[in-house]
Design an enzyme around this catalytic site. Structure first.
Site, PDB file in Angstrom:
ATOM      1  CE1 TYR A  25      -1.043  -9.709  -1.749  1.00  0.00           C
ATOM      2  CE2 TYR A  25      -1.217 -10.908  -3.818  1.00  0.00           C
ATOM      3  CZ  TYR A  25      -1.039  -9.726  -3.130  1.00  0.00           C
ATOM      4  OH  TYR A  25      -0.872  -8.555  -3.835  1.00  0.00           O
TER       5      TYR A  25
ATOM      6  CE  LYS B 190      -3.998  -7.711  -2.375  1.00  0.00           C
ATOM      7  NZ  LYS B 190      -4.163  -6.291  -2.060  1.00  0.00           N
TER       8      LYS B 190
END
Ligand code: NAP
Length: 246
Positions: A154, A158
Site C-alpha cells: 500500500y 501511494k
C-alpha cells in the site's frame, strides 16, 4: 464554484469518494460516479446528488483494466461533452508483514491504487490537452509519505502515486492542466473500520488533534484543488492528517 464543470470520481460509491462527489456536485459540477462493486452505493450517491438538484450518473469499471477505463472516459465525454476534473480515489489494502506478503497481494494493490490512476490519467490526458483545461487530483496517503509496517504494498502504491502526480504535473503544466495529490491521514471509513481498538488508540496518540479525520475533511481539500482559482498550484501533495506528519 464549479458550474459548467464535469468531474469523474473513481470509487465514488462509498467512503471518501462518495463525499468528494457530493461536495463537487454541491459546487455545481456534473459527476460521473465510478464504482467497481458498490452498485447500490453508487446509485445512492447519484440519487442524493439528483435530490439536491445536481446531475450525475453511475458507471461500473475496474480501474486496473485499461480497456475498461478507456471506454469509461469515452462514454463520459459522449454523455457530458468533456471531463474537466478527474479524481483518482479508488484504493484497496491487503496488509501483511513483508515476510508473509504474497506477490499476488503486492500486485493487486499496485494494480488498483497506482496503475488504476495511471490508466485514468492516460485516458483523460488527450481530451484535457485539447480543451486546454484540467484538474487532476490523486488521493494518496500519509503512509505513502512516511511508510507503515505491514503496508509495504500500500505504501509503495501511494508513494508511487506521488511520483506519478509530480511527473504528470510537469508534463501537463503548459496546457493549463494541474495535477496534485491529497494525502489523507487516518479517516473514518470502511478502510479504517477494520483496525482494532488497540491500533486506533495507538494512532490517536500520534495525532496532535487526537481524533481521526472525517470524509468531509478530504472532500474539502479536493474541492479547493478542483477550483479554477487553484490555477497556480501543481505537483503538490496536500497533507490532511490532523498534524500526524508535518
Ligand atoms: P473505501 O471505503 O474502502 O473505498 C475504496 C473505494 O475504492 C471504493 O469506492 C471501491 O469501489 C474503490 N475501488 C476498489 N477497487 C476498485 C477497482 N478495481 N476499480 C474501481 N474502484 C475500486 O476506502 P476509503 O477510505 O474511502 O478510501 C478512498 C481512498 O482514500 C483510497 O485511495 C484510500 O487508499 C485513500 N485513503 C484512505 C484513508 C483512510 O484512512 N480511510 C487514508 C489515506 C488514504 P467499490 O466499493 O465499488 O468496489
Amino acid at each position: 464554484m464549479l458550474e459548467g464543470r464535469v468531474a469523474l470520481i473513481t470509487g465514488a460509491g462509498k467512503g471518501i469518494g462518495k463525499e468528494i462527489a457530493m461536495e463537487l456536485s454541491k459546487l455545481g459540477a456534473k459527476c460521473v460516479i465510478n464504482y467497481a462493486s458498490s452498485l447500490a452505493g453508487a446509485e445512492e450517491t447519484v440519487n442524493e446528488i439528483k435530490k439536491s438538484g445536481g446531475d450525475a450518473y453511475a458507471y461500473q469499471c475496474d480501474v486496473s483494466d485499461y480497456t475498461q477505463v478507456e471506454k469509461m472516459i469515452k462514454d463520459a465525454i459522449e454523455h457530458y461533452g468533456k471531463i474537466d476534473i478527474l479524481v483518482n480515489n479508488s484504493g484497496i489494502t491487503k496488509d501483511n508483514l513483508l515476510l508473509k506478503m504474497t506477490e499476488a497481494d503486492f500486485d493487486a494493490v499496485i494494480n488498483i491504487n497506482l496503475k488504476g490512476a495511471f490508466h485514468c490519467i492516460k485516458a483523460v490526458t488527450k481530451p484535457m490537452m485539447k480543451q486546454r483545461y484540467g484538474r487532476i487530483i490523486n488521493i494518496t496517503s500519509i503512509v505513502g509519505v512516511i511508510g507503515n509496517a505491514g503496508q509495504a504494498n500500500y505504501a509503495a502504491s501511494k508513494a508511487g502515486l506521488i511520483g506519478l502526480t509530480k511527473s504528470a504535473a510537469r508534463e501537463l503544466a503548459t496546457r493549463n492542466i494541474t495535477v496534485n495529490a491529497v494525502a489523507p491521514g487516518f479517516i473514518q471509513t470502511d478502510m479504517t473500520e477494520v483496525l482494532s481498538d488497540t491500533v486506533k488508540e495507538q494512532l490517536l496518540e500520534q495525532i496532535p488533534m487526537k481524533k481521526l479525520g472525517e470524509t468531509a475533511d478530504i472532500a474539502n481539500a479536493v474541492c479547493f484543488l478542483a477550483d479554477e482559482r487553484a490555477a497556480y498550484i501543481t505537483g503538490q501533495v496536500l497533507n490532511v492528517n490532523g498534524g500526524m506528519a508535518m
